[in-house]
Write a protein that holds these residues in place. Structure first.
Motif, PDB file in Angstrom:
ATOM      1  N   UNK A 233       0.836  -1.201   0.000  1.00  0.00           N
ATOM      2  CA  UNK A 233       0.000   0.000   0.000  1.00  0.00           C
ATOM      3  C   UNK A 233       0.870   1.251   0.000  1.00  0.00           C
ATOM      4  N   UNK A 234       0.637   2.151  -0.937  1.00  0.00           N
ATOM      5  CA  UNK A 234       1.376   3.411  -0.965  1.00  0.00           C
ATOM      6  C   UNK A 234       2.826   3.217  -1.366  1.00  0.00           C
ATOM      7  N   UNK A 235       3.715   3.919  -0.655  1.00  0.00           N
ATOM      8  CA  UNK A 235       5.135   3.906  -0.994  1.00  0.00           C
ATOM      9  C   UNK A 235       5.962   4.063   0.277  1.00  0.00           C
ATOM     10  N   UNK A 236       7.232   3.722   0.194  1.00  0.00           N
ATOM     11  CA  UNK A 236       8.164   3.927   1.304  1.00  0.00           C
ATOM     12  C   UNK A 236       9.088   5.095   0.956  1.00  0.00           C
ATOM     13  N   UNK A 237       9.110   6.101   1.826  1.00  0.00           N
ATOM     14  CA  UNK A 237      10.080   7.197   1.711  1.00  0.00           C
ATOM     15  C   UNK A 237      11.085   7.002   2.849  1.00  0.00           C
TER      16      UNK A 237
ATOM     17  N   UNK B 154       8.190   8.605   9.435  1.00  0.00           N
ATOM     18  CA  UNK B 154       6.902   7.940   9.583  1.00  0.00           C
ATOM     19  C   UNK B 154       7.220   6.448   9.664  1.00  0.00           C
ATOM     20  N   UNK B 155       6.689   5.712  10.639  1.00  0.00           N
ATOM     21  CA  UNK B 155       7.146   4.331  10.851  1.00  0.00           C
ATOM     22  C   UNK B 155       6.661   3.363   9.784  1.00  0.00           C
ATOM     23  N   UNK B 156       7.461   2.325   9.561  1.00  0.00           N
ATOM     24  CA  UNK B 156       6.985   1.182   8.798  1.00  0.00           C
ATOM     25  C   UNK B 156       5.906   0.482   9.613  1.00  0.00           C
ATOM     26  N   UNK B 157       4.979  -0.165   8.933  1.00  0.00           N
ATOM     27  CA  UNK B 157       3.986  -0.935   9.686  1.00  0.00           C
ATOM     28  C   UNK B 157       4.583  -2.215  10.238  1.00  0.00           C
ATOM     29  N   UNK B 158       5.390  -2.933   9.450  1.00  0.00           N
ATOM     30  CA  UNK B 158       5.671  -4.332   9.733  1.00  0.00           C
ATOM     31  C   UNK B 158       7.163  -4.642   9.795  1.00  0.00           C
TER      32      UNK B 158
END
Length: 732
Positions: free
Chosen positions: A603-607, A612-616
């Motif tokens: 979902x979305x993108x990683x910057x 902003x934390x990673x979910x997993x």
């Protein structure tokens, strides 16, 4: 007739031991521990005081017999060395200092040549006096799931013997996993009568020779007790876990500057366009960075709004982000059903139906109560908008509860209450911790209104938890908050069953923790120790659920500060909090190595430079961040700062404590607080923001019995404290 089928590696154990001569005996309290060599296995047989035996396999010869066995005895420790044609074994059997009957065995192996190991049997087998192993019986109360703690708690009931709590220190096997590229998931468990640790086999990459690897590090607690009632299972489990926890080798907790991080998060959250969507001129947070397809959700807004309000109250500052979040809340109230809803009503047509809940007016049972809980928490802090939305919606929640007779399904239609998905899995029932969440919001409604009907509703819902122990747990944060609410119910009603129910909730939470460090693969970049998984079967730990468990356990100790609770919780809860302080920071991508972050995102993108934390976070051989970078987890820093940092304006300083505390009070030349842990373990205090020349004028002391004693200064401005007791800070 054979009750339990067994494999060949178990079928002959009883006769093999019976035909072998004991090598040595060791007494542990009233138990006798006897070592046997049965050829391909070394067994330590435990004999219970009133009869009954269980065998623990210390070493397995892998198609080869043990020879050249030597035994060296010392006080409370025995060293056994042995060899086979394949390699050398070193086993240390020790008796740690404990009031309980605990022994530990640590087995190391060094191969004579590189080895592929395609099979390894489990290491616990119940025995009988004259019968057959396959006709014994027992109850497995809990065991390892996925990458959670390598624990096993079981009772032997035929013959009636007692119980065993078994804990593998999986951290010790990390070098082996690194060398062979295997995982420690699902290694402790089994089915009766073949139980315990099944060493992770390496069928593809050989184990290097000439290097010694630990292949087992087991702590075993023995008891003659067999729990019968649900609360007994929970309390004994928590007590045994806490006992072993104090004996475990534990990593040094990480330190982190959360005040600086909170400022970075606030700036990135407010200014990064990937965090926001605007609808009808009003800004709303996305659930994930760059996720513009999923409509705005009320839970996401509240998940950041509540901790942000806590943080701004602590800092004494204001920020336009707070107003942005609050101004859009009212749109989530649906006047047709008289309740808040999940999705932004103007965006329901954008729901892509890719998941069961991504449909118009579909509600996940826990999801209704979670935003209501956060609204009530905001309302108790004086937020009138939140209070109105909560009180206008609470009767709908009651209507739903009564319709389902306090036994909630997974998904239902909000307009018709039609059940869309009844069970989490066939035969497993619905979301079993929802009665606790519902009771929690009823308790909050009672606090806000004083209406006794809400207490009556809470009591009705909590009856649905009868008969459950570990199965109460569905979602970690909801179960942990329910535990705290149950303590408050106990204080309100005086009924001990509610305190017992809180223990059952917490047993589920701690059963879903990872009390070991995955120090292999990508795991070398993340401090896993004492992480909690969000769901029973979740394959990863998750930032937001960890944060909420952290907050809920703080609340549990606050709510129970004036009552006597299970001593084990004074150990486990503060230690979870201590390790969470350092671990939670590592969900932020700037603190992670680039190679452990997934290139593919659901979902979305990683910057990677965004705070902003990673979910997993996954097992060490899997990359993390595959779900996305969760905006609703951005409240991490905002929630943590007010709970661990305490201002002393008179000194222009901040006190940081790595344990939960209560009753922080300031005077003219002093400040006091109460540590909420146990004297068995230590906490740390740091004085921040003070120039070095001011430190000598400040005294830190802790009350022991009735007298204050100076705290041990580990470094300038850094002090070691007992985990419990009143602490006093004085200055001139």
């Amino acid at each position: 007739m054979m009750i339990h089928p067994v494999t060949p590696w178990t079928a002959t154990v009883q006769s093999d031991i019976a035909s072998s001569k004991p090598i040595f005996e060791l007494m542990l309290h009233a138990y006798t521990l006897t070592l046997f060599n049965t050829g391909d296995s070394l067994w330590l047989v435990v004999s219970w005081p009133k009869g009954g035996r269980i065998a623990f396999r210390l070493a397995f010869g892998m198609n080869s017999d043990f020879e050249k066995i030597t035994v060296s005895k010392a006080i409370d420790e025995v060293l056994v060395t042995a060899a086979t044609r394949l390699g050398y074994y070193r086993i240390i059997i020790s008796l740690p200092e404990s009031e309980e009957a605990v022994f530990r065995y640590t087995t190391s192996f060094q191969g004579k040549f590189p080895l592929l190991i395609p099979f390894w049997p489990r290491d616990i087998v119940p025995l009988t006096e004259n019968g057959r192993i396959e006709n014994t019986a027992g109850t497995i109360h809990t065991h390892q799931v996925g990458a959670r703690s390598g624990e096993l708690y079981f009772s032997m009931t035929k013959p009636a013997v007692g119980s065993v709590y078994y804990f593998q220190n999986l951290t010790a096997m990390s070098p082996y996993c690194q060398a062979t590229e295997v995982s420690l998931r699902e290694t402790v468990g089994g089915s009766w009568p073949e139980l315990g640790f099944q060493f992770p086999v390496n069928a593809e990459k050989p184990l290097p020779s000439e290097t010694e690897y630990i292949i087992s590090d087991a702590f075993v607690l023995l008891t003659q007790e067999t729990p019968e009632k649900e609360t007994e299972v929970a309390t004994q489990y928590l007590s045994y876990l806490s006992t072993i926890y104090t004996l475990l080798p534990r990593p040094e907790p990480l330190t982190h500057d959360w005040i600086a991080t909170s400022k970075r998060v606030l700036d990135d959250l407010y200014t990064n366009k990937g965090c926001w969507t605007q609808t009808n001129g009003v800004p709303y947070l996305n659930a994930y960075v760059g996720d513009y397809k999923t409509p705005s959700e009320i839970m996401v807004q509240l998940a950041v709004l509540l901790p942000l309000q806590e943080y701004l109250t602590w800092s004494g500052d204001t920020h336009p982000l707070l107003d942005d979040l609050e101004c859009g809340l009212g749109v989530f109230y649906d006047d047709r059903i008289k309740s808040i809803v999940r999705w932004h009503p103007a965006l329901e047509d954008d729901l892509d139906k890719s998941e069961e809940q991504k449909r118009e007016m579909v509600m996940d049972s826990w999801y209704l109560h979670h935003p209501l809980l956060n609204l009530s928490r905001l309302a108790l802090r004086g937020d009138n908008t939140a209070k109105r939305l909560f009180l206008d919606s609470v009767d709908y929640a009651i209507k739903v509860a009564k319709h389902f007779d306090y036994d909630w399904p997974v998904f239902y239609k909000m307009t018709t209450l039609e059940v869309l998905k009844a069970e989490t899995a066939p035969g497993k029932g619905g979301e079993k911790d929802v009665p606790g969440s519902y009771a929690h919001i009823m308790l909050m409604a009672w606090k806000l209104t004083g209406e006794k009907r809400f207490i009556r509703e809470a009591k009705k819902a909590l009856e649905s938890l009868d008969g459950l122990v570990f199965d109460i747990f569905y979602q970690a944060n909801n179960t942990a908050f329910a535990a705290a609410a149950l303590v408050e119910m106990y204080k309100e009603t005086g009924e001990p069953k509610y305190l017992g129910l809180s223990y059952r909730c917490l047993a589920g939470v701690f059963k879903n923790c990872q009390i070991w460090d995955c120090d292999y693969g990508y795991g070398k970049s993340f401090p896993y120790f004492f992480a909690v998984f969000p769901l029973n079967d979740a394959p990863y730990t998750a930032a937001y659920e960890e944060l909420e468990v952290f907050a809920a356990l703080h609340h549990y100790l606050e709510a129970s500060s004036r009552i006597e609770i299970l001593p084990a919780l004074r150990i486990l809860i503060p230690e979870f909090i201590k390790y969470a302080i350092g671990r939670l920071a590592c969900y932020f991508p700037p603190l992670l190595t680039v190679d452990m972050i997934s290139e593919k995102v659901k979902t979305g993108e990683i910057q990677r430079d965004l705070w902003i934390p990673l979910e997993d976070i996954h097992d060490g051989w899997e990359k993390s961040g595959t779900v996305g970078q969760e905006v609703y987890g951005a409240g991490l820093a905002f929630a943590l700062v007010p709970r661990q940092y305490f201002k002393i304006p008179e000194l222009d300083a901040i006190v940081f404590v790595d344990y939960p505390i209560t009753n922080f009070r300031r005077g003219k030349n002093s400040a006091t607080f109460l540590l909420a842990g146990s004297e068995v373990l230590k906490a740390e205090l740091r004085l921040l923001g003070l120039p070095g020349n001011r430190l000598p004028s400040i005294q830190i002391a802790q009350k022991v019995k009735s007298t204050y004693h100076p705290a041990k200064e580990k470094a300038p401005g850094q002090f070691e404290l007992s985990g419990t007791g009143m602490v006093r800070i004085t200055w001139k």
